[in-house]
Design a protein around this motif. Structure first.
Motif, mmCIF file in Angstrom:
data_model
loop_
_atom_site.group_PDB
_atom_site.id
_atom_site.type_symbol
_atom_site.label_atom_id
_atom_site.label_comp_id
_atom_site.label_asym_id
_atom_site.label_seq_id
_atom_site.Cartn_x
_atom_site.Cartn_y
_atom_site.Cartn_z
ATOM 1 N N LEU A 31 45.944 34.140 42.984
ATOM 2 C CA LEU A 31 45.094 33.457 42.005
ATOM 3 C C LEU A 31 43.653 33.399 42.511
ATOM 4 C CD1 LEU A 31 45.428 32.062 39.287
ATOM 5 C CD2 LEU A 31 45.550 29.890 40.507
ATOM 6 N N PHE A 32 43.509 33.061 43.796
ATOM 7 C CA PHE A 32 42.161 33.022 44.367
ATOM 8 C C PHE A 32 41.516 34.409 44.323
ATOM 9 C CE2 PHE A 32 43.052 28.828 46.268
ATOM 10 C CZ PHE A 32 41.897 28.206 45.847
ATOM 11 N N ALA A 33 42.322 35.392 44.702
ATOM 12 C CA ALA A 33 41.806 36.764 44.708
ATOM 13 C C ALA A 33 41.354 37.143 43.304
ATOM 14 C CB ALA A 33 42.885 37.721 45.190
ATOM 15 N N HIS A 46 26.249 46.554 39.473
ATOM 16 C CA HIS A 46 26.874 47.652 38.734
ATOM 17 C C HIS A 46 28.377 47.551 38.913
ATOM 18 C CE1 HIS A 46 28.217 50.635 41.851
ATOM 19 N NE2 HIS A 46 27.576 49.758 42.584
ATOM 20 N N ARG A 47 29.115 47.880 37.868
ATOM 21 C CA ARG A 47 30.548 47.644 37.885
ATOM 22 C C ARG A 47 31.262 48.776 38.598
ATOM 23 N NH1 ARG A 47 32.703 45.464 32.344
ATOM 24 N NH2 ARG A 47 33.434 43.651 33.452
ATOM 25 N N ASN A 48 32.081 48.370 39.548
ATOM 26 C CA ASN A 48 32.855 49.344 40.303
ATOM 27 C C ASN A 48 34.268 49.398 39.717
ATOM 28 O OD1 ASN A 48 34.669 50.411 42.153
ATOM 29 N ND2 ASN A 48 33.394 49.857 43.892
ATOM 30 N N PRO A 49 34.724 50.588 39.332
ATOM 31 C CA PRO A 49 36.041 50.687 38.708
ATOM 32 C C PRO A 49 37.175 50.122 39.558
ATOM 33 C CG PRO A 49 35.101 52.877 39.151
ATOM 34 C CD PRO A 49 34.038 51.877 39.387
ATOM 35 N N TYR A 50 37.060 50.250 40.881
ATOM 36 C CA TYR A 50 38.160 49.757 41.721
ATOM 37 C C TYR A 50 38.293 48.249 41.643
ATOM 38 C CZ TYR A 50 38.170 54.427 43.539
ATOM 39 O OH TYR A 50 38.250 55.781 43.635
ATOM 40 N N VAL A 51 37.151 47.532 41.593
ATOM 41 C CA VAL A 51 37.209 46.081 41.499
ATOM 42 C C VAL A 51 37.951 45.704 40.224
ATOM 43 C CG1 VAL A 51 35.859 43.989 41.243
ATOM 44 C CG2 VAL A 51 35.115 45.747 42.834
ATOM 45 N N GLY A 52 37.673 46.419 39.143
ATOM 46 C CA GLY A 52 38.346 46.148 37.876
ATOM 47 C C GLY A 52 39.848 46.300 38.003
ATOM 48 N N ILE A 53 40.280 47.366 38.645
ATOM 49 C CA ILE A 53 41.721 47.591 38.795
ATOM 50 C C ILE A 53 42.351 46.493 39.636
ATOM 51 C CG2 ILE A 53 43.428 49.042 39.925
ATOM 52 C CD1 ILE A 53 42.519 51.248 38.677
ATOM 53 N N LEU A 54 41.669 46.123 40.756
ATOM 54 C CA LEU A 54 42.214 45.067 41.610
ATOM 55 C C LEU A 54 42.302 43.756 40.845
ATOM 56 C CD1 LEU A 54 40.393 45.817 44.980
ATOM 57 C CD2 LEU A 54 42.812 46.115 44.467
ATOM 58 N N ALA A 55 41.223 43.445 40.117
ATOM 59 C CA ALA A 55 41.159 42.151 39.445
ATOM 60 C C ALA A 55 42.174 42.054 38.321
ATOM 61 C CB ALA A 55 39.755 41.903 38.914
ATOM 62 N N TYR A 56 42.266 43.082 37.513
ATOM 63 C CA TYR A 56 43.050 42.930 36.296
ATOM 64 C C TYR A 56 44.436 43.557 36.368
ATOM 65 C CZ TYR A 56 38.484 41.558 34.726
ATOM 66 O OH TYR A 56 37.283 40.921 34.627
ATOM 67 N N VAL A 57 44.711 44.307 37.417
ATOM 68 C CA VAL A 57 46.038 44.904 37.518
ATOM 69 C C VAL A 57 46.757 44.423 38.770
ATOM 70 C CG1 VAL A 57 47.355 47.042 37.553
ATOM 71 C CG2 VAL A 57 45.203 46.939 36.276
ATOM 72 N N VAL A 58 46.100 44.563 39.933
ATOM 73 C CA VAL A 58 46.801 44.277 41.186
ATOM 74 C C VAL A 58 46.990 42.773 41.398
ATOM 75 C CG1 VAL A 58 46.775 44.611 43.675
ATOM 76 C CG2 VAL A 58 45.987 46.432 42.181
ATOM 77 N N ALA A 59 45.900 41.988 41.290
ATOM 78 C CA ALA A 59 46.005 40.551 41.560
ATOM 79 C C ALA A 59 47.012 39.868 40.620
ATOM 80 C CB ALA A 59 44.634 39.896 41.485
ATOM 81 N N PRO A 60 46.933 40.068 39.306
ATOM 82 C CA PRO A 60 47.929 39.446 38.431
ATOM 83 C C PRO A 60 49.354 39.883 38.778
ATOM 84 C CG PRO A 60 46.115 40.303 37.136
ATOM 85 C CD PRO A 60 45.906 40.776 38.530
ATOM 86 N N GLY A 61 49.505 41.112 39.230
ATOM 87 C CA GLY A 61 50.831 41.601 39.616
ATOM 88 C C GLY A 61 51.380 40.759 40.760
ATOM 89 N N PHE A 62 50.540 40.492 41.764
ATOM 90 C CA PHE A 62 50.987 39.683 42.898
ATOM 91 C C PHE A 62 51.240 38.240 42.474
ATOM 92 C CE2 PHE A 62 49.523 43.162 45.588
ATOM 93 C CZ PHE A 62 50.593 43.214 46.472
ATOM 94 N N PHE A 63 50.417 37.760 41.551
ATOM 95 C CA PHE A 63 50.601 36.388 41.084
ATOM 96 C C PHE A 63 51.971 36.241 40.432
ATOM 97 C CE2 PHE A 63 50.150 33.000 37.924
ATOM 98 C CZ PHE A 63 49.824 31.966 38.786
ATOM 99 N N ILE A 64 52.313 37.187 39.572
ATOM 100 C CA ILE A 64 53.603 37.138 38.881
ATOM 101 C C ILE A 64 54.743 37.239 39.899
ATOM 102 C CG2 ILE A 64 55.099 38.422 37.288
ATOM 103 C CD1 ILE A 64 52.475 39.035 35.718
ATOM 104 N N LEU A 65 54.552 38.081 40.905
ATOM 105 C CA LEU A 65 55.555 38.218 41.953
ATOM 106 C C LEU A 65 55.751 36.874 42.655
ATOM 107 C CD1 LEU A 65 57.265 40.459 43.327
ATOM 108 C CD2 LEU A 65 55.495 40.555 45.075
ATOM 109 N N GLY A 66 54.634 36.173 42.952
ATOM 110 C CA GLY A 66 54.695 34.866 43.603
ATOM 111 C C GLY A 66 55.498 33.884 42.782
ATOM 112 N N VAL A 67 55.200 33.817 41.479
ATOM 113 C CA VAL A 67 55.898 32.882 40.597
ATOM 114 C C VAL A 67 57.385 33.222 40.558
ATOM 115 C CG1 VAL A 67 56.101 32.088 38.215
ATOM 116 C CG2 VAL A 67 53.850 32.427 39.236
ATOM 117 N N ALA A 68 57.690 34.500 40.515
ATOM 118 C CA ALA A 68 59.093 34.915 40.467
ATOM 119 C C ALA A 68 59.802 34.478 41.746
ATOM 120 C CB ALA A 68 59.188 36.422 40.299
ATOM 121 N N LEU A 69 59.131 34.609 42.890
ATOM 122 C CA LEU A 69 59.747 34.209 44.161
ATOM 123 C C LEU A 69 60.041 32.710 44.166
ATOM 124 C CD1 LEU A 69 57.842 36.235 46.913
ATOM 125 C CD2 LEU A 69 60.167 36.546 46.071
ATOM 126 N N ILE A 70 59.069 31.925 43.680
ATOM 127 C CA ILE A 70 59.281 30.468 43.630
ATOM 128 C C ILE A 70 60.532 30.172 42.813
ATOM 129 C CG2 ILE A 70 58.323 28.255 42.874
ATOM 130 C CD1 ILE A 70 55.542 29.447 43.283
#
Ligand code: HEC
Ligand code: HEC
Ligand code: HEC
Ligand code: HEC
Ligand code: HEC
Ligand code: HEC
Length: 494
Positions: A31-33, A46-70
């Motif tokens: 969530l912090f990430a 200037h917008r870097n495409p990698y930041v976009g992928i991390l922010a909107y694809v990778v971080a939410p993926g880990f967040f959902i994984l965290g919730v599932a683990l709980i």
């Protein structure tokens, strides 16, 4: 039943297990990430495409994984407790709205859920938009698709997004492309993707229906005038210009006389063909079904095979406009354009031939190419000021049209709209395709059936416009109705 089960027990204890703890840590960090990355993505210059992928694809993926683990931790914990109190009825979670504590918890929970859903929705929408952007296709997957991205920036479709042609309309098409994209991502990371990439044979290229979202096939285009400015490879870079009036015509009689080049548009008639190679260069068999359903089959004399052994393709826009968006210029065309617009001074002796020669050498990397272009032109032109300007322009041409890392340049992807550098129209109209009742009506030698040469040459000659069309004056060189590609390749003339 024992007393201690009857009183409500702290719900918190269910979280006291290592799996849930791991989930909490993972979820909170994700969530912090996420928040941090969104901030960077929004406020960075200037917008870097990698930041976009991390922010909107990778971080939410880990967040959902965290919730599932709980959740899994809690469930396992409950199961373990149930087993420990064997025989006891499972504890049911009771929400009693008359209790202020329950009301408070519920309110906080509801507010958080709504907030989270809102953020997720916003994030997903951003992801969706993001993965649809030209930036995503062209820069995130930069290496494999760099040529297509760069080339599309100097074609008529520069303002059309990649997905308008490469993803059909609708959700199904979106998901299909993204699933395909995961496969492509894998090959990009594994670094074993095809070099160069071809779509013609393996994956179907965009369908005619896609072009027709924007182009109306029934349009009557009539005569279209094009001017081709050339410079010969002699000491004076002698200009040689051709003004053509192309009989593009149209295929729908309600808008204009039916006929001309766009007669193939498949409105009333159907043209099918087979190709014996993956790039569709060699077409030995053609079948035409006209508006009355009459079928005519044409084949070349050397083709004795059975057409049904090959994939029968229906002719569409891309059989002529094969590079509507990714036109990598031939070195000849690119240098001539630079000369016609003054970026390369046509007064520099031998400039055309020397620059083309510097461009077409076999280089293995872009860095090597740029260095060797500089050294060969420095050697040819001792005046440093003149040489530097020439080198800058030549290197710019190289960067825009040559991609040695993925082995792509004008040679790898044919452009079929004419017949000078690729057989294009002459794959069928070469005068060799015959039917039972004779040849195809349009042969290579009938120059006037496709276009009129309004004017040609240089200087004064260009003022002698002929409405009936001039005969082609081909420098001093011989030419016949045989293919132009025997000598013209786009690089150095044979
Ligand atoms: C106007 C439609 C159109 C647009 C816009 C478009 N493409 Fe294409 N693209 C095509 C067609 C048509 C082909 C197939 C060409 C062929 O058969 O030779 C193709 C082929 C490709 C290929 C296969 C390799 C090749 O060069 O043939 C890649 C990769 C590709 N496009 C990527 C992109 C990217 C990235 C963008 C956006 C920057 C984009 N395309 C925009 C029509 C389009
Ligand atoms: C999203 C809309 C869109 C799609 C899809 C599209 N085009 Fe276009 N096309 C345009 C626009 C807009 C122009 C005109 C650009 C201009 O003249 O500035 C254009 C121009 C052209 C031209 C004229 C080029 C020139 O040099 O004058 C051709 C040929 C063409 N398109 C073919 C195709 C083909 C083939 C496809 C399918 C693979 C296709 N287009 C798909 C919007 C589109
Ligand atoms: C038989 C080959 C052929 C086919 C098939 C074909 N075209 Fe063309 N088209 C041409 C040629 C040749 C020109 C004129 C020269 C040029 O643009 O280089 C042209 C010109 C155009 C132009 C520019 C016309 C103008 O008014 O300036 C557009 C747009 C276009 N074609 C779109 C399409 C679309 C869309 C399809 C498919 C539905 C299609 N063409 C099918 C050969 C073809
Ligand atoms: C796949 C084969 C094929 C290709 C490629 C092809 N044509 Fe054709 N073309 C045909 C067939 C088949 C006919 C109709 C046969 C006939 O006229 O005898 C035809 C007819 C024509 C006609 C006459 C239309 C009329 O008025 O009746 C013109 C003009 C023409 N083609 C121009 C072109 C141009 C220009 C190109 C390249 C940009 C081209 N063709 C590429 C197969 C092809
Ligand atoms: C089947 C139709 C067809 C026939 C037949 C045909 N052409 Fe063309 N020609 C075209 C098309 C289409 C183009 C436009 C290519 C483009 O838009 O880049 C063209 C372009 C040209 C050009 C300009 C190319 C350049 O880069 O300067 C010349 C010159 C030319 N043709 C000469 C001839 C001569 C000479 C003949 C007869 C021997 C002939 N053509 C027969 C369709 C045809
Ligand atoms: C026997 C070889 C040969 C054949 C076949 C041939 N050409 Fe050429 N062409 C040449 C040579 C050599 C030059 C001069 C090149 C130079 O000085 O850069 C030339 C120059 C040209 C030029 C002007 C300069 C340039 O680089 O574009 C055009 C346009 C041209 N040819 C069109 C055609 C067309 C169209 C055909 C087919 C109908 C054709 N040629 C067939 C050899 C040939």
């Amino acid at each position: 039943m024992s007393d201690n089960l009857a009183k409500p027990r702290s719900f918190k204890r269910l979280f006291r297990n290592w799996l849930s703890w791991a989930g909490i840590v993972l979820g909170t960090s994700a969530l912090f990430a996420f928040l941090l990355l969104v901030a960077i993505d929004q406020f960075a210059g200037h917008r870097n495409p990698y930041v976009g992928i991390l922010a909107y694809v990778v971080a939410p993926g880990f967040f959902i994984l965290g919730v599932a683990l709980i959740a899994i931790g809690v469930l396992l914990q409950r199961r373990a407790e149930g087993r420990a109190l064997r025989g006891a009825a499972p504890r049911v979670l009771r929400i009693d709205l008359s209790r202020p504590r329950d009301r408070k918890i519920l309110a906080v929970f509801a507010a958080c859920s709504v907030g989270f859903l809102f953020l997720t929705a916003l994030g997903s929408y951003q992801t969706y938009q993001y993965t649809e952007s030209v930036q995503f296709c062209g820069q995130t997957c930069h290496l494999p698709m760099e040529p297509e991205f760069v080339a599309s920036q100097h074609a008529a479709h520069a303002k059309v997004e990649c997905v308008a042609c490469h993803v059909g309309p609708g959700a199904a098409a979106y998901f299909k492309t993204k699933i395909n994209g995961v496969k492509q991502l894998y090959h990009t990371v594994a670094n074993d993707f095809e070099r160069p990439i071809y779509v013609t044979a393996v994956n179907p290229r965009p369908a005619q229906a896609i072009c027709e979202q924007c182009h109306w096939p029934n349009k009557y285009a009539g005569s279209v005038e094009r001017t081709y400015r050339h410079f010969l490879s002699d000491e004076k870079n002698t200009p040689f210009t051709v003004r053509l009036l192309l009989n593009v015509g149209g295929g729908d009689p309600s808008n204009g006389p039916e006929g001309g080049i766009h007669w193939h548009m498949n409105i009333a008639n159907k043209i099918e063909y087979i190709a014996t190679d993956d790039r569709l260069l060699s077409i030995p068999w053609v079948r035409m079904t006209n508006d009355k359903g009459v079928i005519t089959e044409y084949r070349t004399p050397d083709f004795k095979g059975d057409p049904s052994q090959y994939r029968i393709r229906r002719m569409d826009c891309m059989d002529c406009h094969s590079r509507p968006a990714h036109k990598t210029h031939t070195p000849n065309d690119a240098v001539e354009l630079a000369m016609a617009t003054g970026r390369i001074d046509p007064g520099i002796p031998w400039a055309k031939s020397k620059v083309v020669a510097a461009l077409v050498q076999p280089y293995t990397t872009k860095t090597e190419a740029l260095q060797k272009i500089a050294s060969s032109l420095h050697e040819a032109y001792p005046d440093p000021v003149q040489a530097d300007r020439l080198i800058n322009e030549t290197q710019a041409i190289y960067r825009a049209n040559f991609f040695p890392e993925v082995k792509l340049d004008w040679r790898t992807h044919p452009d079929f709209v004419g017949h000078k550098n690729w057989d294009g129209c002459f794959r069928c109209h070469d005068g060799k395709h015959t039917a039972a009742d004779g040849k195809m009506s349009i042969k290579a030698s009938d120059c006037r059936s496709c276009h009129l040469i309004l004017a040609q040459g240089s200087g004064q000659q260009l003022e002698q416009v002929n409405a009936k069309g001039h005969d082609f004056v081909h420098i001093d060189a011989e030419y016949a109705e045989f293919s132009c590609t025997e000598c013209h390749t786009g690089g150095i003339q044979k």
